[in-house]
Every structure is written in structure tokens, then in C-alpha cells.
Design a protein around this motif. Sequence first.
Motif, short mmCIF file in Angstrom:
data_model
loop_
_atom_site.label_atom_id
_atom_site.label_comp_id
_atom_site.label_asym_id
_atom_site.label_seq_id
_atom_site.Cartn_x
_atom_site.Cartn_y
_atom_site.Cartn_z
N GLY A 157 0.81 -1.21 0.00
CA GLY A 157 0.00 0.00 0.00
C GLY A 157 0.84 1.26 0.00
O GLY A 157 0.55 2.21 -0.71
N LEU A 158 1.91 1.26 0.80
CA LEU A 158 2.76 2.44 0.87
C LEU A 158 3.55 2.64 -0.42
O LEU A 158 3.55 3.74 -1.00
N LEU A 159 4.21 1.59 -0.88
CA LEU A 159 5.03 1.72 -2.08
C LEU A 159 4.18 1.79 -3.33
O LEU A 159 4.53 2.47 -4.30
N GLY A 160 3.05 1.08 -3.34
CA GLY A 160 2.18 1.13 -4.51
C GLY A 160 1.61 2.50 -4.74
O GLY A 160 1.53 2.98 -5.89
N SER A 161 1.22 3.18 -3.67
CA SER A 161 0.63 4.51 -3.83
C SER A 161 1.65 5.51 -4.35
O SER A 161 1.35 6.32 -5.23
N PHE B 75 -6.55 10.37 -4.38
CA PHE B 75 -6.06 9.12 -4.96
C PHE B 75 -4.97 8.45 -4.13
O PHE B 75 -4.85 7.22 -4.16
N ILE B 76 -4.16 9.20 -3.40
CA ILE B 76 -3.08 8.56 -2.63
C ILE B 76 -3.67 7.70 -1.51
O ILE B 76 -3.28 6.54 -1.34
N MET B 77 -4.62 8.26 -0.78
CA MET B 77 -5.24 7.48 0.29
C MET B 77 -6.07 6.34 -0.28
O MET B 77 -6.11 5.24 0.30
N THR B 78 -6.72 6.57 -1.42
CA THR B 78 -7.47 5.48 -2.06
C THR B 78 -6.54 4.34 -2.44
O THR B 78 -6.85 3.16 -2.21
N SER B 79 -5.38 4.68 -3.00
CA SER B 79 -4.42 3.65 -3.39
C SER B 79 -3.96 2.84 -2.19
O SER B 79 -3.85 1.60 -2.25
N MET B 80 -3.68 3.52 -1.07
CA MET B 80 -3.27 2.81 0.14
C MET B 80 -4.37 1.85 0.62
O MET B 80 -4.10 0.69 0.96
N ALA C 256 -7.56 23.36 3.45
CA ALA C 256 -8.54 22.34 3.84
C ALA C 256 -8.96 21.43 2.67
O ALA C 256 -8.99 20.20 2.82
N PRO C 257 -9.29 21.97 1.48
CA PRO C 257 -9.72 21.07 0.40
C PRO C 257 -8.62 20.13 -0.07
O PRO C 257 -8.90 19.12 -0.73
N TYR C 258 -7.36 20.47 0.22
CA TYR C 258 -6.24 19.68 -0.29
C TYR C 258 -5.66 18.71 0.74
O TYR C 258 -4.66 18.06 0.48
N LEU C 259 -6.29 18.62 1.92
CA LEU C 259 -5.77 17.73 2.96
C LEU C 259 -5.66 16.27 2.50
O LEU C 259 -4.72 15.58 2.91
N PRO C 260 -6.60 15.76 1.68
CA PRO C 260 -6.43 14.37 1.22
C PRO C 260 -5.16 14.13 0.43
O PRO C 260 -4.72 12.99 0.29
N LEU C 261 -4.56 15.19 -0.11
CA LEU C 261 -3.28 15.06 -0.80
C LEU C 261 -2.12 15.37 0.13
O LEU C 261 -1.10 14.68 0.13
N ILE C 262 -2.26 16.42 0.93
CA ILE C 262 -1.15 16.91 1.75
C ILE C 262 -0.75 15.89 2.81
O ILE C 262 0.44 15.58 2.99
N MET C 263 -1.72 15.33 3.52
CA MET C 263 -1.41 14.44 4.65
C MET C 263 -0.73 13.13 4.20
O MET C 263 0.25 12.71 4.82
N GLY D 115 -15.40 13.01 1.95
CA GLY D 115 -14.63 13.52 0.83
C GLY D 115 -13.13 13.41 0.96
O GLY D 115 -12.40 13.93 0.12
N LEU D 116 -12.64 12.75 2.02
CA LEU D 116 -11.19 12.55 2.11
C LEU D 116 -10.69 11.65 0.98
O LEU D 116 -9.55 11.76 0.54
N ILE D 117 -11.55 10.74 0.52
CA ILE D 117 -11.32 10.05 -0.75
C ILE D 117 -12.62 10.14 -1.53
O ILE D 117 -13.70 10.33 -0.97
N HIS D 118 -12.52 10.04 -2.84
CA HIS D 118 -13.69 10.08 -3.72
C HIS D 118 -14.56 11.31 -3.49
O HIS D 118 -15.79 11.22 -3.50
#
Length: 525
Positions: A152-156, A436-441, A255-262, A472-475
Motif C-alpha cells: 500500500g505504501l510503495l504502490g501509492s 487518490f493517494i489514500m485510495t491507493s493505500m 482544507a480542500p487539499y488535505l487528502p493530498l497533503i497528509m 470527501g477525504l477520498i472520492h
Amino acid sequence: MHRRWLTPGDLNGFLGLVVDNLSIMAFLSTALIGIFGFPADIVFLRMFPGTALGVLLGNIAYTMMAQRLARRTGRQDVTAMPLGLDAPTSIGLSLLVLGPAFVGFKQAGMDAHAAGEATWQLGMASLVIMGVLKTVLSFFGAAVQRHVPRAGLLGSIAGIALVLMGFLPLVEILKVPLVGFAGLGIVLYALVAKGRMPAGLPGVLVAVLVAAFLYYVFGPLGWLGTGYHQPPAWQWRFALPWPTLQWIHGLAYAAPYLPLIMPFGLLMVVGGINVTESARAAGDDYATRDILLVEALATLVAGFCGGVAQTTPYIGQPSYKAMGARRGYTLLTGLVIGLGGMLGYVSNLVELVPLSVLAPILVFVAIGITVQAFEATPMRYAAAVVFSFFPAIARMVTIKLGDPTYVSSEHFAALYNDQSHGLSELAVIAILGNGFIMTSMLWASAVVALIDGRTGRAACILLLGALLTSCGLIHSVTLAGGVYVPWMLAAPERTMVWQFVSAYGVLAIILLLFSLQRAKPEFAD
């Protein structure tokens, strides 16, 4: 015992490490200025000094750690941990956060300079958020590794590498094929095929010199068409990275970009653990927590002082050790990059080197990261790694289709909201790419659990996916990809949220039922 600070091997290590950092700063500026029309003065006088300060402080700290280890062990062959700007997250931040945010600010009525200022504040806030997250997680790095499988970590991160660091720079290479293809070929020969370079020069340096030579010889002759641009005159740019509180204003924009930033911060913690283990295997036993804390604090200081790209310990410490680098190469790199960001010569250098010259390095890094995702993951989990690529591909398609030079914003919104035959294809692609990063994980972790026969665990991961989808943290179902409270959404977005939430929930229930089955008996052959 006398200890030399600088050896011949340090010069080779310095050339490799400084070129890596310059290439990332060049891509950052080229993407923001060339692709999104960002004001150059904000990039060079606001973003670069603070970003370079993080590289300076981090490398000084790693040099001192190496010197301390050499003194404690009495060994002369201790090699410092290389530190620099992280390529995947710097590229991702510029293409997925800073650039789109700048365009959004302009569409909201700001002029270019005001939009640039707001985007700079967003970049600082993003760095501070990642720095705080990395500081906290540096004490719990082992727990992160235990709960998120390596696939999950390396795949994302491999998904980011493949489509953002690999494919998009490859497009830039082929825009000026005479230049870019030559540089790419040399990089593949030297770094992938391990071919020998003249006079033992670093392959990256040779690739840059040859490609730059072709660019500046054939460009003025007209052989490169519109791919050649006359370099700007050398400018004196002096800017000190003073601490500022302007990042506080950027928190609202972040705030809207937290799913990418974190996830970017999380990936650096895990990456730092891995590279520390790699250095330990090569004979240099650094404390993992110290390595992580240094790069976290360097990121924090950079954010406080105007920086927009996070630092990280680089993969490849054993390679630097093999080329004879010791402690001097990190000190030299920190001084050259750090002072260059303040005195302005780094900005002049990146203006002289076009993206078609630097892009081959990024393609090589993308290849290396993607290959590592498979090499460092047991073969039985290969399907999980591959499955984790799909959200990143969706994000890349959304980036391209969302570019107003291809599809107007009005037409894009109309296609997105068209539900005459169910969810539109464009809406599905965009929603899959959001977060997408969290979704991939999550996806990779669920597949790993299924492969291991832990069906109940896979169901729990999917329930977590349903929870993250609901806010909305993913999707994320909004065009901007932001987070929200689901019951505050209006139709049709509220309907789309519950469709995706229920999809995760129903699959989780099905897997829970499967997990109740009695284990299949095994028969001897």
C-alpha cells in the motif's frame, strides 16, 4: 585521529546530490511559471529561499550526525545520509495543489499577483501541516509500518511516480525530442544499464551537459522549432528566508487539499524508515527517530520561512558510500543549494536549464520508484501494487481534462454533472482520482488482506473507506475535490456520495459473510 571533511568521493556525491535538488527546483518553477503562468518573482523571491533553507539545515544536521557516528565508532568510512527535496511530493504538490489553486484563485477574481500570494501562503501552510505530521509520526514510525502494508505504501507512491513523475515528464521530453531523447538515453545507459561514463563522471551530470549542449547549439539554428526559448538575462535576486506568519492565512486554503497533503507527509515518514534501514545494512547505524526528526524539523522551518517543498532523506545512501562519499558531500550540497536560494544563483541556473533537459532525470526516478515497489514487495502482493495504480491514472486524466486549454471550465462542469444515464464517465474518473493517494493505500491494503486470507480485516479496511468517502477525504464528489459534511451537500452531489459510501459498505458486508465460512480443509497429496 585526524578526520578529513572532504574526500574525492565527496565531490562525486556532491555532483549527484546537488543535481537532484536543482532538477526538482527547476521542475517546480517550470511547472508553476511555464504551465500555470505563475508570477516568477513569487517563485524565485518567496518560495525558493525558504525551500532552499530546509535543504541547508537538514544537510548540516545530517553531516553533524555522520561526524558524531564516526567519532563514536572510530571509523573513517561513515557516510552521511543524503537529504534533499522530495521528488514525488514536490511534483505532486506543484501539479495537484499549487498550480490548480492558482488557477482557481484567478477564476475567483484575483489578479495574478494576488493569486500568487494566496498560493504561496497555501504552499507554506501545506509544508507546516506536513512538518507537524512528520514530527508526530517520527515517534510512531514503526506502528505506521505495521498497520499499512508495504504494497500500500510503495504502490501509492509508485502510482504517483508512474503517471506524474514518469509519463508527464516524458511528454515534455518528446516536445523537444532531439534534446530530451538524447538525455533520456544517456540516463538509461548510465543509471539503468550501469554503463561507464567518460572520466568516471556522474551519469546525471553527463546527461544534463549533453542535452543542454544540444539545446543551445541547435536551438538558435531553428532545428528545435518553437521548442527553443532564449534564456533570460542573468538577474541578481537576493532574498533572505525570514520567518513569517503568512502561512496561517494559507490554512483556510489548505482544507480542500488535505487528502493530498497528509499522505505526502505519511509517505516521507515511511520512506525515512526504509532509507535508514538501508543505511544500517550498509554499515552506518543511524537512529531512525533522529533521521526522521531532522527532516521533519527541516520541513517545518522551510514552511515557516516561505518554502513550499518538503525535504526527505534520499534513497541510495549505500550508493553514495560505494562512490567514496563521506561527510563533506552533504555539507557542500547544503551550502550550495541553501545559499543559492538566498543569493539568487539557483533561480538563474534553473532558468538556464529547460525542462526537456531535466525531465529525463525525473523519468529515471519514476522508473526506480516503480521498480522498487515490486522488488521490495513479496511477489504474491504484486496484484495489490498494480491495483493501487488505477486511482493515480484517474487523477492524471482528470488533470489533463480539467485543463481549460483542452476543455473549457463550463463544458467540463456540464459533462461532470450530466447524469442522464447514471454517473457520467467524467464524474467517475474525477471522483476516483480525488484523494487518490489514500485510495491507493486503502485498495492495496484490502487486496493484501484478501491475499493473506484475512477477509475480516479486508472488510474493516473497506468500512474505513466508506467513512473516508462520506466526508470527501477520498472520492470527493465536488469539482474542487474538497472535504465536506455529507448531509450539507445538495443534489446530485449528495446522491453520488451515498452511492460510493454504500458501495464500500455492501462489499464490506459481503466479505464479512465470506469470513464466517469454515476454513477449507487441506488434503495431503
